[in-house]
Design a protein around this motif. Structure first.
Motif, PDB file in Angstrom:
ATOM      1  N   HIS A 276       0.828  -1.198   0.000  1.00 12.53           N
ATOM      2  CA  HIS A 276       0.000   0.000   0.000  1.00 12.53           C
ATOM      3  C   HIS A 276       0.871   1.259   0.000  1.00 12.53           C
ATOM      4  O   HIS A 276       1.901   1.321   0.679  1.00 12.53           O
ATOM      5  CB  HIS A 276      -0.917   0.019   1.224  1.00 12.53           C
ATOM      6  CG  HIS A 276      -1.917  -1.096   1.245  1.00 12.53           C
ATOM      7  ND1 HIS A 276      -1.641  -2.324   1.808  1.00 12.53           N
ATOM      8  CD2 HIS A 276      -3.174  -1.180   0.746  1.00 12.53           C
ATOM      9  CE1 HIS A 276      -2.688  -3.111   1.672  1.00 12.53           C
ATOM     10  NE2 HIS A 276      -3.628  -2.453   1.025  1.00 12.53           N
TER      11      HIS A 276
ATOM     12  N   GLN B 118      -5.444   7.434   3.817  1.00 11.23           N
ATOM     13  CA  GLN B 118      -6.893   7.423   3.628  1.00 11.23           C
ATOM     14  C   GLN B 118      -7.568   6.430   4.567  1.00 11.23           C
ATOM     15  O   GLN B 118      -8.630   6.717   5.130  1.00 11.23           O
ATOM     16  CB  GLN B 118      -7.217   7.084   2.174  1.00 11.23           C
ATOM     17  CG  GLN B 118      -6.852   8.184   1.183  1.00 11.23           C
ATOM     18  CD  GLN B 118      -7.055   7.764  -0.255  1.00 11.23           C
ATOM     19  OE1 GLN B 118      -7.280   6.581  -0.564  1.00 11.23           O
ATOM     20  NE2 GLN B 118      -6.964   8.723  -1.179  1.00 11.23           N
ATOM     21  N   SER B 119      -6.953   5.273   4.763  1.00  8.18           N
ATOM     22  CA  SER B 119      -7.519   4.283   5.673  1.00  8.18           C
ATOM     23  C   SER B 119      -7.497   4.787   7.111  1.00  8.18           C
ATOM     24  O   SER B 119      -8.458   4.575   7.870  1.00  8.18           O
ATOM     25  CB  SER B 119      -6.745   2.964   5.571  1.00  8.18           C
ATOM     26  OG  SER B 119      -6.892   2.381   4.294  1.00  8.18           O
TER      27      SER B 119
ATOM     28  N   GLU C 267      -2.689   5.622   0.336  1.00  7.47           N
ATOM     29  CA  GLU C 267      -3.701   4.624   0.673  1.00  7.47           C
ATOM     30  C   GLU C 267      -3.774   4.388   2.173  1.00  7.47           C
ATOM     31  O   GLU C 267      -4.863   4.267   2.743  1.00  7.47           O
ATOM     32  CB  GLU C 267      -3.398   3.314  -0.062  1.00  7.47           C
ATOM     33  CG  GLU C 267      -3.597   3.393  -1.569  1.00  7.47           C
ATOM     34  CD  GLU C 267      -3.080   2.163  -2.279  1.00  7.47           C
ATOM     35  OE1 GLU C 267      -3.546   1.904  -3.414  1.00  7.47           O
ATOM     36  OE2 GLU C 267      -2.212   1.458  -1.735  1.00  7.47           O
TER      37      GLU C 267
END
Length: 819
Positions: A314, A321-322, A318
């Motif tokens: 990732h 954002q998580s 990413e």
């Protein structure tokens, strides 16, 4: 075991299981949410801040980030793992008291200072100078550290040096890796155990065996259980705690504006109870038992925490954002701060992102009290809230660990560093430590948990292994454990878990390039079969169904991040062992079947479709072709290694049942054709149908059943049957199964009368798909695919130009010539 041995074992366990300091408990484990308290406090007072206090606010935020990282910071080790762990273990060995960790480790070094080391085993750090002597080394992986090289004689030798990446060690003193004439004066002499007193050796055996078993039970098994909890699985009942230990958790509540004040909440599960008995409480509803266990574990385990593990799949964006999704999109986390958190995650290997007090803030005040009291409904609700946060990090590797388990991780770092110092003190103690760490009970569980460990833990664990590899018996034990756990670890890695440079894969070069170990693994542990299955299972992770066909997804992280590369690298190491390639195609083994299945799976991946004039030029060029070509090139790099043998070569493993079932190259080529190429081609050609209603179709949509009629010089009219293919039909540059068959054909041509033997068995079915790729490649060069973007020219360059053309275009030309 006599009474003295039992006393030593019990004393060792008492050190390893000692209660943590109560002051450390009260401080709590920081999570991401603590940062919002600091940031919000600064924003509330923003109007009153001067320039000086602005700097102070940034310092406060930085301090909060450092607190978040402190479980992984070297300066905090003694605070978190009990300062007496290393000193107490050393006292058991030396029978002396030590005030500091440094003093204890220095004492261990003095124990064997008078005994010479046989093998240097100096572990390389990043940018260390590494020396290569091609005259002295057994293979290209054998090297010397700078100190050993300067004190050894290599005059007139072919030498070079480079700056190391992290990992690897000096081979000075190892006759299997280095010519003894090139040893330095300090290494190469073998010291016997008799150099130390029998009493010291016996104590070390007992302590190390006990420590190794503690690592398995308190680290490896708990680490794997913690990972399973994130899927709602509870492999065992909630862990119990010592009745004499207080279970205090002091953390802030109300950071989201809950009714609870911003005071300190001290939690004690025993004191919080208002029930005389909990036996009459109703059972949870069906399907909620795992949630009940999770909530109970949090109460009994001094709190529970959501851990995010690093991977190299990732991107930073990413992960950010998580994390924002986990935190409900909080605006308190600026992009720069979030980037720092993600960098910390990548550096340390894991990050505590959610904790017990954050879960309690999502409960009502009555639910909190009921959870503390042990109410089943409130406990189930606690587990459900925590698992809801886990689901917000879907796709990332996570664990749910108790506070005690996190503290054990820190203690395990000190224990592993202590074992390394003990093993490095002298050869007799190194041998004793190596003999006390056994393959099945100790090495196998540790290697299975390798990808989930904290980066500092992994560093300490691998450093210990590199030190113990100086003992040949231990090297064979590690090789066996590596082979036994290979498919399990590779499956985890293929699904996105772990980072390659911090994995056990970095150790394989220490034994997979040695004939003795490889032959033993092939004969007794089916090493080739496990490597073949692991590669196939890894590629299967990236498969998807496209219009009823099974294809590899070029955009899957297995291909984009080359998660198959450890399998390919290990195969290359094994095949470099002289004669080992002779066994890969043995009829009694499974490697050839899995190898052909892997190649078939990679066939026709990343299909290209010609864009019509109505569609216009592509707006965004996809990048999946890079992953597809990397996969094809990696598989193709094994072809010549797999076929580097002659029919009369002897097997390197004469005792293996595989040795009596090896085919000739002609038999192998025939088997590859009938068991690999023909089944795939028959199935694939069913998808192609000739078009009949040609009056309503545009020319580029027509798929004729034969080539146009032609008149040869005899005047006879002929129609050549062909693959019914329209110009807009999908096609691909990737035919690894065909190209492996082409590599087999090359080898057949080298054998006397090889082609004559093959032609009696083989019909021509090899032309259609290679010819299609060659013709489409020619069209791209002629400018007929410009609407598909410049990526088509990039692919043709990789396909048709050196150095990759040998395994790609040249193989297709050979198949057309053969047909």
């Amino acid at each position: 075991m006599d009474d003295v041995d039992k006393i030593i074992e019990q004393e060792t366990l008492s050190i390893l299981n000692a209660a943590y300091d109560s002051n450390t408990k009260l401080s709590g484990i920081p999570t991401l949410v603590n940062l919002s308290d600091v940031i919000q406090k600064q924003e509330l007072n923003q109007e009153e801040l001067s320039s000086a206090s602005l700097n102070n606010s940034q310092i406060d935020i930085s301090a909060a980030v450092n607190d978040l990282e402190r479980l992984n910071r070297d300066v905090q080790v003694e605070l978190l793992i009990e300062r007496n762990t290393i000193t107490s273990l050393t006292s058991l060995i030396t029978n002396q008291l030590h005030a500091t960790t440094e003093e204890a480790l220095e004492c261990l070094a003095q124990v064997g200072s008078a005994i010479p080391r046989r093998v240097c085993q100096f572990p390389f750090k990043r940018n260390d100078i590494v020396w290569v002597c091609r005259t002295c080394q057994a293979d290209e992986t054998c090297v010397l550290c700078h100190a050993c090289y300067k004190q050894s004689n290599h005059e007139g030798h072919d030498v070079a040096f480079y700056h190391a990446q992290a990992g690897g060690c000096c081979d000075c003193g190892d006759p299997d890796a280095w010519d003894p004439a090139g040893f330095c004066p300090h290494h190469g002499v073998t010291a016997a155990k008799e150099s130390l007193s029998p009493y010291t050796v016996r104590i070390v055996e007992i302590v190390v065996t006990t420590v190794a078993q503690w690592l398995v039970e308190s680290l490896c098994q708990q680490t794997q259980k913690a990972h399973l909890r994130t899927s709602g699985e509870m492999p065992t009942a909630a862990s119990s705690t010592d009745d004499n230990q207080s279970s205090l958790l002091t953390r802030k509540l109300g950071y989201k504006g809950s009714p609870t004040s911003r005071g300190e909440l001290v939690f004690c599960s025993e004191a919080a109870s208002t029930s005389k008995s909990r036996g009459d409480q109703p059972l949870p509803q069906p399907g909620s038992f795992n949630l009940l266990q999770l909530g109970s574990l949090a109460r009994k385990g001094h709190g529970i925490y959501l851990i995010l593990h690093a991977d190299d799949v990732h991107t930073k964006q990413e992960v950010s954002q998580s994390l924002r999704k986990l935190l409900n999109g909080s605006s308190y986390y600026a992009d720069s701060l979030m980037n720092k958190l993600v960098t910390s995650l990548q550096t340390h290997g894991q990050l505590v992102v959610w904790g017990t007090m954050e879960v309690l803030s999502d409960l009502t005040s009555s639910q909190r009290m009921l959870w503390m009291d042990g109410d089943d409904d409130a406990t189930t609700r606690f587990g459900a809230v925590m698992l809801d946060r886990v689901k917000r990090l879907d796709g990332l590797t996570t664990s749910l660990s108790t506070r005690k388990e996190l503290m054990n991780e820190q203690r395990a770092v000190a224990v592993l560093e202590w074992l390394t110092a003990l093993a490095r003190s002298c050869d007799p103690l190194c041998q004793t430590v190596a003999e006390s760490i056994l393959p099945e009970p100790h090495l196998v569980p540790m290697l299975r948990a390798d990808l989930l460990l904290l980066s500092r833990l992994t560093k300490a664990w691998h450093s210990l292994l590199l030190t113990l590899l100086a003992v040949p018996t231990f090297k064979s034990h590690l090789a066996a454990a590596y082979c036994d756990t290979y498919r399990h670890v590779t499956s985890q890695y293929a699904h996105g878990m772990g980072v390659l440079e911090r994995s056990g894969y970095t150790l394989s070069v220490q034994f997979l390039n040695r004939v003795t170990y490889v032959v033993d693994l092939v004969q007794h542990r089916d090493l080739l079969g496990k490597l073949g299955k692991a590669l196939h299972e890894t590629l299967e992770v990236a498969q998807h169904w496209s219009k009823g066909k099974r294809r590899l997804d070029p955009n899957h992280f297995v291909l984009t991040h080359r998660r198959y590369s450890p399998c390919v690298s290990d195969l290359k190491c094994v095949l470099n062992v002289k004669g080992m390639a002779r066994l890969f195609s043995a009829k009694g083994g499974t490697f050839l079947r899995d190898w052909l299945a892997s190649l078939a799976l990679a066939q026709w991946m990343d299909e290209q479709v010609w864009r019509t004039t109505d569609q216009g030029h592509v707006m965004t060029e996809p990048r999946g072709w890079v992953g597809a070509f990397n996969a094809s090139i990696s598989l193709g790099s094994l072809f010549e290694r797999l076929l580097s043998w002659d029919d009369d070569d002897l097997s390197p493993a004469p005792d293996s049942p595989l040795s009596s079932q090896v085919p000739t190259i002609v038999e192998l080529t025939h088997e590859c054709l009938l068991d690999g190429l023909v089944p795939w081609q028959v199935q694939e050609m069913r998808q192609y149908q000739a078009t009949f209603d040609t009056t309503t179709l545009k020319d580029y949509c027509k798929a004729p059943a034969s080539l146009p009629y032609a008149t040869v010089h005899t005047g006879e009219a002929l129609a050549q049957g062909t693959l019914p293919l329209a110009h807009v039909a999908p096609w691909s540059f990737h035919l690894p199964l065909h190209r492996f068959f082409a590599a087999c054909l090359r080898e057949v041509c080298r054998r006397p009368n090889g082609m004559l033997q093959l032609l009696q068995k083989v019909t021509h079915v090899t032309m259609e798909f290679p010819l299609l790729v060659l013709s489409r490649s020619a069209q791209v060069r002629a400018g007929l695919w410009k609407r598909n973007g410049s990526l088509m020219h990039d692919q043709v360059l990789n396909y048709a130009e050196p150095p990759f053309c040998r395994a790609l275009r040249d193989a297709d030309v050979l198949l057309v010539q053969y047909a």
